[in-house]
Write a protein that holds these residues in place. Structure first.
Motif, PDB file in Angstrom:
ATOM      1  N   ILE A   1      -7.165  -0.607 -13.208  1.00  0.00           N
ATOM      2  CA  ILE A   1      -7.668   0.542 -12.470  1.00  0.00           C
ATOM      3  C   ILE A   1      -9.238   0.631 -12.915  1.00  0.00           C
ATOM      4  O   ILE A   1     -10.041   0.636 -12.100  1.00  0.00           O
ATOM      5  CB  ILE A   1      -6.918   1.721 -12.665  1.00  0.00           C
ATOM      6  CG1 ILE A   1      -5.553   1.656 -11.850  1.00  0.00           C
ATOM      7  CG2 ILE A   1      -7.613   3.098 -11.993  1.00  0.00           C
ATOM      8  CD1 ILE A   1      -4.670   2.811 -12.250  1.00  0.00           C
TER       9      ILE A   1
ATOM     10  N   SER B   1      -6.099   1.230  -6.708  1.00  0.00           N
ATOM     11  CA  SER B   1      -5.469   2.889  -6.713  1.00  0.00           C
ATOM     12  C   SER B   1      -4.151   2.371  -6.236  1.00  0.00           C
ATOM     13  O   SER B   1      -3.294   3.434  -6.515  1.00  0.00           O
ATOM     14  CB  SER B   1      -5.966   3.648  -5.830  1.00  0.00           C
ATOM     15  OG  SER B   1      -5.991   3.367  -4.453  1.00  0.00           O
ATOM     16  N   GLN B   2      -3.518   1.302  -5.883  1.00  0.00           N
ATOM     17  CA  GLN B   2      -2.341   1.136  -5.275  1.00  0.00           C
ATOM     18  C   GLN B   2      -1.706  -0.367  -5.891  1.00  0.00           C
ATOM     19  O   GLN B   2      -2.396  -1.343  -5.826  1.00  0.00           O
ATOM     20  CB  GLN B   2      -1.953   1.165  -3.892  1.00  0.00           C
ATOM     21  CG  GLN B   2      -2.180   2.531  -3.383  1.00  0.00           C
ATOM     22  CD  GLN B   2      -2.026   2.503  -1.749  1.00  0.00           C
ATOM     23  OE1 GLN B   2      -2.267   1.479  -1.119  1.00  0.00           O
ATOM     24  NE2 GLN B   2      -1.653   3.654  -1.407  1.00  0.00           N
TER      25      GLN B   2
ATOM     26  N   LEU C   1       5.824   1.516  -4.920  1.00  0.00           N
ATOM     27  CA  LEU C   1       4.449   1.391  -4.776  1.00  0.00           C
ATOM     28  C   LEU C   1       4.015   2.303  -6.088  1.00  0.00           C
ATOM     29  O   LEU C   1       4.267   3.591  -5.885  1.00  0.00           O
ATOM     30  CB  LEU C   1       3.692   1.706  -3.399  1.00  0.00           C
ATOM     31  CG  LEU C   1       2.142   1.561  -3.287  1.00  0.00           C
ATOM     32  CD1 LEU C   1       2.014  -0.003  -3.408  1.00  0.00           C
ATOM     33  CD2 LEU C   1       2.022   2.183  -1.953  1.00  0.00           C
TER      34      LEU C   1
ATOM     35  N   THR D   1       1.092   4.398  -7.824  1.00  0.00           N
ATOM     36  CA  THR D   1      -0.356   4.720  -7.129  1.00  0.00           C
ATOM     37  C   THR D   1      -1.022   5.565  -8.301  1.00  0.00           C
ATOM     38  O   THR D   1      -0.360   6.077  -9.441  1.00  0.00           O
ATOM     39  CB  THR D   1      -0.191   5.733  -5.940  1.00  0.00           C
ATOM     40  OG1 THR D   1       0.697   6.829  -6.567  1.00  0.00           O
ATOM     41  CG2 THR D   1       0.587   4.922  -4.952  1.00  0.00           C
ATOM     42  N   GLU D   2      -2.240   6.004  -8.154  1.00  0.00           N
ATOM     43  CA  GLU D   2      -3.004   6.651  -9.332  1.00  0.00           C
ATOM     44  C   GLU D   2      -2.452   8.003  -9.199  1.00  0.00           C
ATOM     45  O   GLU D   2      -2.361   8.860 -10.348  1.00  0.00           O
ATOM     46  CB  GLU D   2      -4.509   6.757  -8.805  1.00  0.00           C
ATOM     47  CG  GLU D   2      -5.305   5.613  -9.038  1.00  0.00           C
ATOM     48  CD  GLU D   2      -6.765   5.769  -8.700  1.00  0.00           C
ATOM     49  OE1 GLU D   2      -7.049   6.548  -7.797  1.00  0.00           O
ATOM     50  OE2 GLU D   2      -7.524   5.171  -9.419  1.00  0.00           O
TER      51      GLU D   2
ATOM     52  N   GLU E   1       7.271   8.808  -9.256  1.00  0.00           N
ATOM     53  CA  GLU E   1       6.522   8.583  -7.773  1.00  0.00           C
ATOM     54  C   GLU E   1       7.349   9.307  -6.742  1.00  0.00           C
ATOM     55  O   GLU E   1       8.638   9.170  -6.802  1.00  0.00           O
ATOM     56  CB  GLU E   1       6.157   6.999  -7.429  1.00  0.00           C
ATOM     57  CG  GLU E   1       5.165   6.572  -8.403  1.00  0.00           C
ATOM     58  CD  GLU E   1       3.763   6.830  -7.735  1.00  0.00           C
ATOM     59  OE1 GLU E   1       3.660   7.477  -6.777  1.00  0.00           O
ATOM     60  OE2 GLU E   1       2.928   5.942  -8.347  1.00  0.00           O
TER      61      GLU E   1
ATOM     62  N   HIS F   1       7.282   6.934  -1.494  1.00  0.00           N
ATOM     63  CA  HIS F   1       6.214   6.404  -0.435  1.00  0.00           C
ATOM     64  C   HIS F   1       6.639   5.337   0.648  1.00  0.00           C
ATOM     65  O   HIS F   1       7.636   4.667   0.443  1.00  0.00           O
ATOM     66  CB  HIS F   1       5.097   5.180  -1.168  1.00  0.00           C
ATOM     67  CG  HIS F   1       4.443   6.084  -2.500  1.00  0.00           C
ATOM     68  ND1 HIS F   1       3.674   6.839  -2.170  1.00  0.00           N
ATOM     69  CD2 HIS F   1       4.642   5.827  -3.631  1.00  0.00           C
ATOM     70  CE1 HIS F   1       3.165   7.355  -3.237  1.00  0.00           C
ATOM     71  NE2 HIS F   1       3.664   6.973  -4.317  1.00  0.00           N
TER      72      HIS F   1
ATOM     73  N   GLU G   1       1.861   4.770   3.715  1.00  0.00           N
ATOM     74  CA  GLU G   1       0.873   4.413   2.542  1.00  0.00           C
ATOM     75  C   GLU G   1       0.333   3.165   2.576  1.00  0.00           C
ATOM     76  O   GLU G   1      -0.807   3.102   2.395  1.00  0.00           O
ATOM     77  CB  GLU G   1       1.727   4.625   1.306  1.00  0.00           C
ATOM     78  CG  GLU G   1       2.257   6.045   0.841  1.00  0.00           C
ATOM     79  CD  GLU G   1       1.182   6.905   0.668  1.00  0.00           C
ATOM     80  OE1 GLU G   1      -0.025   6.617   0.058  1.00  0.00           O
ATOM     81  OE2 GLU G   1       1.259   8.016   0.518  1.00  0.00           O
ATOM     82  N   ALA G   2       1.216   2.225   2.943  1.00  0.00           N
ATOM     83  CA  ALA G   2       0.614   0.674   2.843  1.00  0.00           C
ATOM     84  C   ALA G   2       1.585  -0.204   3.705  1.00  0.00           C
ATOM     85  O   ALA G   2       2.802  -0.006   3.944  1.00  0.00           O
ATOM     86  CB  ALA G   2       0.577   0.369   1.536  1.00  0.00           C
TER      87      ALA G   2
ATOM     88  N   THR H   1      -3.986  -0.551   3.964  1.00  0.00           N
ATOM     89  CA  THR H   1      -3.997   0.795   4.054  1.00  0.00           C
ATOM     90  C   THR H   1      -4.680   1.193   5.287  1.00  0.00           C
ATOM     91  O   THR H   1      -5.266   0.801   5.982  1.00  0.00           O
ATOM     92  CB  THR H   1      -4.356   1.389   2.725  1.00  0.00           C
ATOM     93  OG1 THR H   1      -5.839   1.371   2.705  1.00  0.00           O
ATOM     94  CG2 THR H   1      -3.857   0.839   1.500  1.00  0.00           C
TER      95      THR H   1
END
Length: 266
Positions: free
Chosen positions: A145, A151-152, A164, A166-167, A197, A200, A229-230, A248
């Motif tokens: 990062i 970020s993912q 996933l 993520t930050e 998490e 997502h 999200e993605a 994304t």
């Protein structure tokens, strides 16, 4: 002799006139063929179960859903106006009041080809995709990062997608594990973060899917009131395959630029 010269001139200019009419007819026929194909494609994009939809209505509806149509909307609308002039203001069978120039014919054929063979979803995807396993130390992910600004991260257990990372998930885990104003990262792995998490919404598409499929997937999630999200792109769209690309919602803005590039170079 003089009569022969007059006849030769007559047939020369008559031949030029006939050739011009033939060229004019060819341009009109090419324009109308491309226009009809575009009209059919617009209907397929927005009303796949209906056939008889006015060009303007199909164009306006498709503009809301697909950036290829949105980007080319003005010229597509003008094509509709020109087509109406050709069809409804024709003076006789072999004469049109309006004649499309070669550049116009070539442009409508380019856009027609673009609509039928759109860019692949991979054309706007981030590539290559950095993935980690459930046992990857958090320190390694944090260094990535810091170095790359990612970020993912898709997390896999052997070859199957697990979630996933993520930050936001990392920040949430850190907030929950502060002790005496410090956090120990020793022995912390990706699976520990995934447990903290939120769920997502991630979808999968195959490498052969177009940006129509991409936009449609985002649109469907929006209609279901689910934030997507993605979209992870794999060889055949399976969750058990390593990702080739990831998209994304922020990547969707690239579609206009992709369309511009292709429309200018097809």
């Amino acid at each position: 002799m003089r009569q022969l010269i007059v006849l030769l001139y007559y047939y020369h200019f008559r031949g030029v006139e006939l050739m011009e009419n033939l060229l004019q007819g060819e341009n009109v026929h090419r324009f109308e063929a491309a226009y009809n194909r575009i009209h059919n494609k617009l209907i397929d994009l927005v009303y796949p179960t209906r056939r008889h939809i006015p060009y303007g209505e199909a164009l306006h509806s498709a503009k809301k859903l697909h950036n290829i149509v949105k980007y080319n909307y003005d010229i597509l609308r003008q094509f509709g106006q020109l087509r109406n002039a050709l069809v409804h203001r024709k003076i006789r069978n072999d004469f049109y009041i309006a004649e499309p120039h070669n550049e116009i014919v070539e442009e409508i054929e380019k856009i027609c080809e673009l609509l039928y063979i759109p860019p692949l979803a991979l054309s706007i995807a981030s590539q290559p995709v950095t993935t980690y396993t459930t046992t990857t130390p958090l320190k390694i992910i944090l260094n990535k990062i810091k170095d790359k600004g990612f970020s993912q991260f898709p997390i896999y257990d052997e070859n199957e997608f697990q979630g996933l990372l993520t930050e936001g998930g990392i920040a949430n885990w850190l907030a929950c594990n502060i002790i005496n104003n410090s956090v120990s990262l020793d022995n912390v792995t990706a699976i520990d973060i995934l447990k903290n998490e939120k769920k997502h919404n991630v979808r999968f598409l195959s490498k052969d899917c177009s940006i129509y499929d991409l936009e449609g997937t985002f649109e469907k999630s929006f209609e279901e009131n689910l934030k997507l999200e993605a979209i992870i792109i794999t060889h055949s769209g399976s969750t058990k395959q390593k990702p080739i690309g990831i998209v994304t919602s922020w990547d969707l803005v690239k579609i206009d630029h992709t369309t511009l590039s292709i429309a200018s170079h097809v």
